[in-house]
Scaffold this active site. Structure first.
Site, PDB file in Angstrom:
ATOM      1  N   HIS A 156      41.569 -12.756 -44.525  1.00 44.34           N
ATOM      2  CA  HIS A 156      40.955 -11.887 -44.403  1.00 44.34           C
ATOM      3  C   HIS A 156      41.597 -11.234 -42.200  1.00 44.34           C
ATOM      4  O   HIS A 156      41.147 -12.119 -42.125  1.00 44.34           O
ATOM      5  CB  HIS A 156      39.825 -10.815 -44.356  1.00 44.34           C
ATOM      6  CG  HIS A 156      39.943 -10.138 -45.403  1.00 44.34           C
ATOM      7  ND1 HIS A 156      39.372 -11.364 -46.745  1.00 44.34           N
ATOM      8  CD2 HIS A 156      39.846  -9.023 -46.123  1.00 44.34           C
ATOM      9  CE1 HIS A 156      39.096 -10.827 -47.659  1.00 44.34           C
ATOM     10  NE2 HIS A 156      39.100  -9.395 -48.007  1.00 44.34           N
ATOM     11  N   LYS A 160      37.250  -8.472 -39.143  1.00 49.31           N
ATOM     12  CA  LYS A 160      36.032  -8.921 -39.931  1.00 49.31           C
ATOM     13  C   LYS A 160      34.675  -9.787 -39.780  1.00 49.31           C
ATOM     14  O   LYS A 160      35.015 -10.688 -39.682  1.00 49.31           O
ATOM     15  CB  LYS A 160      37.394  -9.532 -42.140  1.00 49.31           C
ATOM     16  CG  LYS A 160      35.896  -8.528 -43.319  1.00 49.31           C
ATOM     17  CD  LYS A 160      36.441  -9.310 -44.265  1.00 49.31           C
ATOM     18  CE  LYS A 160      35.896  -9.434 -45.486  1.00 49.31           C
ATOM     19  NZ  LYS A 160      34.875  -7.812 -45.912  1.00 49.31           N
TER      20      LYS A 160
END
Ligand code: NAD
Length: 270
Positions: A156, A160
């Site tokens: 990701h 995040k």
């Protein structure tokens, strides 16, 4: 035509959901609301999501618009979600909840509220492809059994905050369940140094955080002389928004209680 109220309409997901609702011929973007402190209050929700003015202003709070819609789509913040659920219960309005970070206590309360009062689809990942991936992983693990090592890698963007992703954990749970294991016992989240040989039952979940990667998950099933890799890649946030609009069209008029994306997609018995 199902009338939709978009919660948190100025957020990253709220904007894409507003767009998807407006461009879906079976749904009407009936109302939208934001946090009372949001600078987006009073703005036209159509202008806010890039389709041009549609004559629907972003309101301060759910109470003021609850009578205008059949389904509330909520991608906001877990504490706000619980407030919206109490209002939905009072007025008997359906909900689609994509907000993550709901605690066990929140989920129990949500179940209690929904049971007697409104139908609710809740899923931490609403992407159609990811929900298909969950099922593929469960089936693959059941077919291959203990002879194949299961490893999960997720990637990701650098912003995040949590790791591993909720989706990676769910993938681990689906594989563990199919192999009669408990992820809490067999999950391995870090390997460093002289760690010895891999144990037969462990399920590794590894995390990459880099750049602007929207979200990628690969599950490895590795045996002697071969491996299967099953991958899902999110190109942008529209996959989540599309899942949410599918859920909104599906949930209106359903019996009260809790549902998942497996129900929406007809994957429950798959
Ligand atoms: P964001 O911060 O961009 O948007 C959240 C919006 O909610 C903000 O505009 C904020 O002002 C609004 N909000 C907060 N409290 C509110 C309140 N009391 N009343 C009205 N509006 C309120 O965040 P985001 O990236 O859009 O993500 C939102 C949530 O959706 C997160 O929990 C995220 O993890 C989740 N999410 C779920 C999926 C899924 O498929 N289920 C996919 C992506 C994101």
């Amino acid at each position: 035509m199902t009338r939709v109220i978009v919660a948190g309409a100025a957020g990253r997901m709220g904007q894409r959901i507003s767009y998807m609702v407006h461009t879906n011929p079976g749904l009407e973007l009936a109302a939208a609301f934001e946090h009372p402190d949001s600078p987006a209050l009073g703005r036209d929700v159509g202008e806010n999501c890039g389709v041009g003015a549609i004559g629907v202003a972003i309101s301060p709070g759910l109470e003021s618009v609850i009578d205008q819609g059949d389904v509330i789509i909520d991608f906001t913040f877990h504490e706000a979600t619980m407030e919206f659920a109490a209002i939905a219960a009072k007025h008997g309005r359906a909900m689609v909840i994509g907000t993550t970070g709901l605690t066990r206590k929140n989920l129990a309360e949500l179940r209690r509220l929904a049971q007697g009062n409104f139908p609710c689809v809740q899923a931490p990942n609403m992407a159609v492809g990811v929900n298909v991936l969950f099922k593929l992983v469960e089936k693959t693990a059941a077919i291959l059994g203990d002879a194949y090592d299961v490893e999960i890698v997720e990637a990701h963007h650098r912003m995040k905050k949590d790791a591993p992703s909720g989706t990676a954990l769910k993938l681990g749970e689906m594989a563990a369940g199919a192999l009669n294991r408990d992820l809490a016992q067999v999950g391995v989240y870090e390997r460093n140094g002289i760690i010895g040989e891999r144990t037969d039952n462990e399920i590794g979940i590894q995390t990459i955080r880099a750049g602007d990667i929207v979200g990628e998950h690969t599950v490895y099933f590795a045996g002697a002389g071969e491996r299967i890799e099953i991958t899902h890649r999110a190109h942008n946030r529209d996959n989540f928004a599309r899942g949410a609009t599918l859920a909104a069209g599906w949930v209106a008029g359903k019996p009260n209680g809790m549902y998942t994306m497996f129900d929406v997609l007809g994957l429950t018995d798959f």
